[in-house]
Scaffold this active site. Structure first.
Site, mmCIF file in Angstrom:
data_model
loop_
_atom_site.group_PDB
_atom_site.id
_atom_site.type_symbol
_atom_site.label_atom_id
_atom_site.label_comp_id
_atom_site.label_asym_id
_atom_site.label_seq_id
_atom_site.Cartn_x
_atom_site.Cartn_y
_atom_site.Cartn_z
ATOM 1 N N LYS A 257 -5.407 7.922 -2.167
ATOM 2 C CA LYS A 257 -5.435 6.292 -1.820
ATOM 3 C C LYS A 257 -6.750 5.808 -2.271
ATOM 4 O O LYS A 257 -6.892 4.501 -1.941
ATOM 5 C CB LYS A 257 -5.048 6.199 -0.547
ATOM 6 C CG LYS A 257 -3.434 6.738 -0.230
ATOM 7 C CD LYS A 257 -3.108 6.645 1.289
ATOM 8 C CE LYS A 257 -1.860 7.718 1.790
ATOM 9 N NZ LYS A 257 -1.505 7.604 3.220
ATOM 10 N N ARG B 174 2.130 7.001 14.768
ATOM 11 C CA ARG B 174 2.867 6.332 13.498
ATOM 12 C C ARG B 174 4.384 6.899 13.562
ATOM 13 O O ARG B 174 4.488 7.881 14.172
ATOM 14 C CB ARG B 174 2.279 6.827 12.207
ATOM 15 C CG ARG B 174 0.942 6.967 11.973
ATOM 16 C CD ARG B 174 0.306 5.371 11.858
ATOM 17 N NE ARG B 174 0.946 4.643 10.978
ATOM 18 C CZ ARG B 174 0.594 4.558 9.512
ATOM 19 N NH1 ARG B 174 -0.085 5.261 9.203
ATOM 20 N NH2 ARG B 174 1.425 3.565 8.671
ATOM 21 N N PRO C 282 0.727 -1.149 -0.020
ATOM 22 C CA PRO C 282 0.022 -0.111 0.053
ATOM 23 C C PRO C 282 0.864 1.213 0.006
ATOM 24 O O PRO C 282 2.001 1.235 -0.555
ATOM 25 C CB PRO C 282 -0.710 -0.073 1.195
ATOM 26 C CG PRO C 282 -0.755 -1.361 1.660
ATOM 27 C CD PRO C 282 0.429 -2.197 1.083
ATOM 28 N N GLU C 283 0.259 2.422 0.456
ATOM 29 C CA GLU C 283 0.793 3.783 0.353
ATOM 30 C C GLU C 283 0.791 3.993 -1.000
ATOM 31 O O GLU C 283 1.926 4.398 -1.574
ATOM 32 C CB GLU C 283 2.349 3.793 0.914
ATOM 33 C CG GLU C 283 2.722 5.399 0.973
ATOM 34 C CD GLU C 283 3.622 5.748 2.018
ATOM 35 O OE1 GLU C 283 3.771 6.824 2.540
ATOM 36 O OE2 GLU C 283 4.506 4.760 2.499
#
Length: 262
Positions: A52, A250, A2-3
């Site tokens: 995204k 994060r 992802p990202e």
DNA sequence: TTGATTGTTACCGG
DNA sequence: TCCGGTAACAATCA
């Protein structure tokens, strides 16, 4: 992986993988995308990325909205198809290929107002030619929140993830704790441009690469050589220690010397 | 079995 | 309103 880049790649793939006659829906775990049955047998006309978020547009006027989250995967394979592996939320098939969407955070059918609502809450997408960076700068310029938070806030600007956040700010020599209000237009423009460049590279290479030497060399490097300071102990520029930070739960990294604390 | 993970959202309190 | 903190959720792999 992802990202952003997986999604963006998907949406910008030269050869659309959804050209098929029949769109089949499969639910090995007993979970369906809400309303997915409605799409059964209909063609996907286009696939588009907004940050995204992925949107598959169907001939019925419905939109399949997918967000892969941390763990989602899109698996493409040639037919004949095998049994779905893991939590396949939706399976789409063309005459020749099968596409499984595994473990997305979001997999839902949107109508037109639903799509409009989605787009309204997403900031300008760094990778889109129709993006309006002014919108992002307006938000940043009047915010006291740290820039490390703002550039990953998808309602401020869309596309940047946790690794790119750390890497971009390091490349610009900006500490993540610098308040948005302290970012002037010149700096913002550099930030936007760097994000755009790196994300485009990510789409092309299907890998996050932020080290200049690796970019110049082309191709895909071993993971350790793709990042400058993300997950690293020492700064490649000054050899000083890399600080470990926590931004909204994060992990993030910064060099005390190259990115002075505000 | 456990922990870590390239993500998002809702909710609450200051 | 803005902003930060927390929890919840997700699937996979080492």
């Amino acid at each position: 992986m992802p990202e952003g880049h997986t999604i963006h790649r998907e949406a910008r793939d030269q050869k659309p993988m959804l050209t098929g006659r029949d769109l089949a829906v499969s639910s090995p775990q007993g979970r369906f995308a809400e309303g997915a049955r409605r799409l059964d047998g209909h063609d996907c006309k286009a696939v588009e990325a907004f940050g995204k978020h992925l949107v598959y547009r169907f001939e019925t006027g419905d939109h399949l909205h997918v967000h892969l989250g941390l763990f989602g995967r899109i698996r493409k394979a040639k037919r004949p198809e095998k049994e779905p592996r893991g939590a396949v939320r939706i399976r789409m098939m063309s005459d020749t290929h099968v596409v499984d969407i595994n473990g997305p955070t979001i997999c839902e059918i949107l109508d037109e107002p639903g799509l409009a609502a989605l787009l309204a809450r997403i900031g300008p997408d760094v990778l889109r030619s129709d993006a309006d960076p002014d919108r992002a700068f307006a938000r940043i310029a009047k915010s006291r929140a740290p820039i490390g938070r703002l550039i990953m806030d998808q309602s401020v600007m869309a596309g940047i993830g946790n690794i790119y956040r750390t890497e971009i700010l390091w490349r610009l020599g900006v500490h993540p704790d610098v308040p948005g209000r302290a970012v002037d237009r010149v700096l913002f423009d550099r930030l936007w441009a760097d994000a755009q460049r790196l994300l485009r590279i990510g789409v092309t290479r299907r890998a996050i690469v932020t080290v200049e030497e690796a970019l110049a060399a082309g191709g895909r490097r071993r993971k350790g050589e793709r990042f400058n300071i993300f997950g690293k102990e020492t700064c490649p520029a000054c050899a000083g220690p890399v600080m470990k930070l926590d931004i909204a739960g994060r992990r993030a990294f910064a060099c005390e010397t190259c990115q002075p604390v505000p």
